[in-house]
Design a protein around this motif. Structure first.
Motif, PDB file in Angstrom:
ATOM      1  N   GLY A  99       0.328  -7.551 -11.048  1.00 46.21           N
ATOM      2  CA  GLY A  99      -0.317  -8.550 -10.210  1.00 46.21           C
ATOM      3  C   GLY A  99      -0.239  -9.952 -10.763  1.00 46.21           C
ATOM      4  N   GLY A 136       0.569  -1.706  -5.639  1.00 43.78           N
ATOM      5  CA  GLY A 136      -0.841  -1.944  -5.904  1.00 43.78           C
ATOM      6  C   GLY A 136      -1.120  -3.236  -6.648  1.00 43.78           C
ATOM      7  N   PHE A 137      -0.697  -4.383  -6.094  1.00 39.16           N
ATOM      8  CA  PHE A 137      -0.920  -5.661  -6.760  1.00 39.16           C
ATOM      9  C   PHE A 137      -2.393  -6.022  -6.848  1.00 39.16           C
ATOM     10  CE2 PHE A 137       3.472  -6.527  -5.044  1.00 39.16           C
ATOM     11  CZ  PHE A 137       4.085  -6.377  -6.276  1.00 39.16           C
ATOM     12  N   GLY A 138      -3.165  -5.692  -5.822  1.00 38.05           N
ATOM     13  CA  GLY A 138      -4.584  -6.020  -5.818  1.00 38.05           C
ATOM     14  C   GLY A 138      -4.906  -7.402  -5.299  1.00 38.05           C
ATOM     15  N   MET A 139      -3.927  -8.085  -4.738  1.00 39.27           N
ATOM     16  CA  MET A 139      -4.170  -9.431  -4.219  1.00 39.27           C
ATOM     17  C   MET A 139      -4.775  -9.397  -2.823  1.00 39.27           C
ATOM     18  SD  MET A 139      -3.139 -11.054  -6.831  1.00 39.27           S
ATOM     19  CE  MET A 139      -3.196 -12.732  -6.237  1.00 39.27           C
ATOM     20  N   THR A 140      -4.482  -8.346  -2.056  1.00 43.53           N
ATOM     21  CA  THR A 140      -5.012  -8.202  -0.694  1.00 43.53           C
ATOM     22  C   THR A 140      -5.732  -6.867  -0.616  1.00 43.53           C
ATOM     23  OG1 THR A 140      -3.132  -9.455   0.155  1.00 43.53           O
ATOM     24  CG2 THR A 140      -4.434  -8.219   1.746  1.00 43.53           C
ATOM     25  N   THR A 141      -7.036  -6.917  -0.430  1.00 42.33           N
ATOM     26  CA  THR A 141      -7.852  -5.704  -0.417  1.00 42.33           C
ATOM     27  C   THR A 141      -8.830  -5.760   0.750  1.00 42.33           C
ATOM     28  OG1 THR A 141      -9.464  -6.733  -1.908  1.00 42.33           O
ATOM     29  CG2 THR A 141      -7.709  -5.403  -2.922  1.00 42.33           C
ATOM     30  N   LYS A 169     -12.604  -0.330   4.373  1.00 46.57           N
ATOM     31  CA  LYS A 169     -12.361   0.584   3.245  1.00 46.57           C
ATOM     32  C   LYS A 169     -12.242   2.032   3.731  1.00 46.57           C
ATOM     33  CE  LYS A 169     -14.715  -2.413  -0.073  1.00 46.57           C
ATOM     34  NZ  LYS A 169     -15.872  -2.574  -0.989  1.00 46.57           N
ATOM     35  N   GLY A 203       2.890  -2.739 -10.873  1.00 49.94           N
ATOM     36  CA  GLY A 203       1.985  -3.617 -10.137  1.00 49.94           C
ATOM     37  C   GLY A 203       0.939  -4.312 -10.983  1.00 49.94           C
ATOM     38  N   LEU A 249       0.821  -1.210   0.000  1.00 50.35           N
ATOM     39  CA  LEU A 249       0.000   0.000   0.000  1.00 50.35           C
ATOM     40  C   LEU A 249       0.855   1.259   0.000  1.00 50.35           C
ATOM     41  CD1 LEU A 249      -2.746   1.470   0.303  1.00 50.35           C
ATOM     42  CD2 LEU A 249      -2.507   1.159   2.769  1.00 50.35           C
TER      43      LEU A 249
END
Length: 307
Positions: free
Chosen positions: A140, A11-16, A23, A138, A6
């Motif tokens: 992903g 910003g891989f987007g694997m953990t959100t 949020k 990133g 973060l």
């Protein structure tokens, strides 16, 4: 791992975050964390430039001591004077770019040597992941630390954090240095094109006004500003380019600022101090700025003049 991804902006987007509360927390958490991380990157670049300037100054003073020009006990006393003494030692943009390139390659190769046996990737895939992660692209497609269990899991996560942090820091600084080089290259190209265009226009103008006699304007041909060290040429300069001779008095009057600057530079060179950059060399379309661009403009030597 989530905080590293973060704050360092891959910003891989694997953990959100999945819940509304998570949020909302992420918005404020990321706002402060990303701002602090960018501040850390800018300070890293500034300290790197300061270290390079200090090394250059120390090497120069050591050479002067060996030659006997500078006494051995001549050192700055306070910290403020030490910082002021580094103001004239501005490293070249290309030196900083070379150092950052070498540092980025070393960190990427070491990180790839860690990712290859632990994640089971090939060495090329590990290098590809390092570039995508460190440059904050990133995609992903390859993400580290996603398996359930690793051997020496705590040590691997710590190494992953250190490599991502330092890799993003070096690549971020390298991108800023490359942007300065691109800026200087564009300014150099525009200056060359402008000079060619101006020469063509002046030739046409001088041909049409070559035989025109305009008495009484000898002293107003050039207006010299001491503050900017710039010679402002008037419309009657065509008479000098057409082969007309001038007196020695007018020649010395029009070049007294240049002679004074040359005398000052020779004196500073003889005393072992670096040449200070003139104020007009930094005035371009990209001067000033904020963040890393302002650091580069203030602490690096402009190399567009040296081209």
């Amino acid at each position: 791992f989530f905080s590293t991804v973060l704050f360092c902006l891959p910003g891989f987007g694997m953990t959100t975050p999945a819940t509304v509360g998570g949020k909302i927390f992420l918005i404020f958490y990321g706002l402060i964390g990303c701002a602090g991380t960018i501040l850390f990157f800018n300070l890293f670049l500034e300290r790197l430039i300061t270290v390079i300037a200090y090394v250059m100054k120390s090497c120069h003073e050591r050479q002067l001591r060996r030659k006997g020009v500078l006494p051995h006990n001549s050192r700055r006393g306070s910290g403020t004077s030490e910082v002021d003494s580094l103001a004239g030692w501005k490293p070249s943009v290309y030196y900083v770019m070379l150092i950052l390139c070498v540092a980025s390659l070393i960190i990427s190769c070491c990180a790839s040597a860690m990712y290859t046996p632990i994640e089971g990737w090939s060495y090329f895939d590990s290098l590809y992941f390092c570039f995508v992660a460190f440059s904050t692209i990133g995609f992903g497609d390859l993400v580290s630390s996603q398996n359930i269990k690793y051997e020496s899991q705590g040590l691997y996560r710590f190494g992953n954090f250190v490599f991502i942090l330092m890799g993003v820091c070096c690549i971020y600084s390298l991108f800023n240095v490359i942007s300065i080089v691109i800026k200087q290259s564009i300014n150099w190209i525009l200056k060359k094109l402008e000079c060619r265009c101006c020469h063509r226009c002046q030739r046409k103008l001088f041909r049409s006004r070559r035989n025109v006699v305009m008495p009484g304007n000898v002293r107003s041909r050039r207006n010299i500003s001491i503050e900017t060290d710039v010679v402002n040429e008037s419309d009657t300069d065509g008479r000098r380019l057409s082969g007309e001779m001038i007196s020695m008095k007018d020649f010395l009057a029009s070049n007294k600022v240049s002679l004074a600057i040359m005398q000052k530079q020779l004196s500073e060179t003889a005393n072992g101090y670096p040449r200070q950059m003139s104020s007009n060399s930094k005035q371009n379309g990209f001067s000033g700025g904020v963040g890393a661009l302002a650091i580069m403009n203030n602490r690096l030597a402009e190399t567009s003049v040296d081209r």
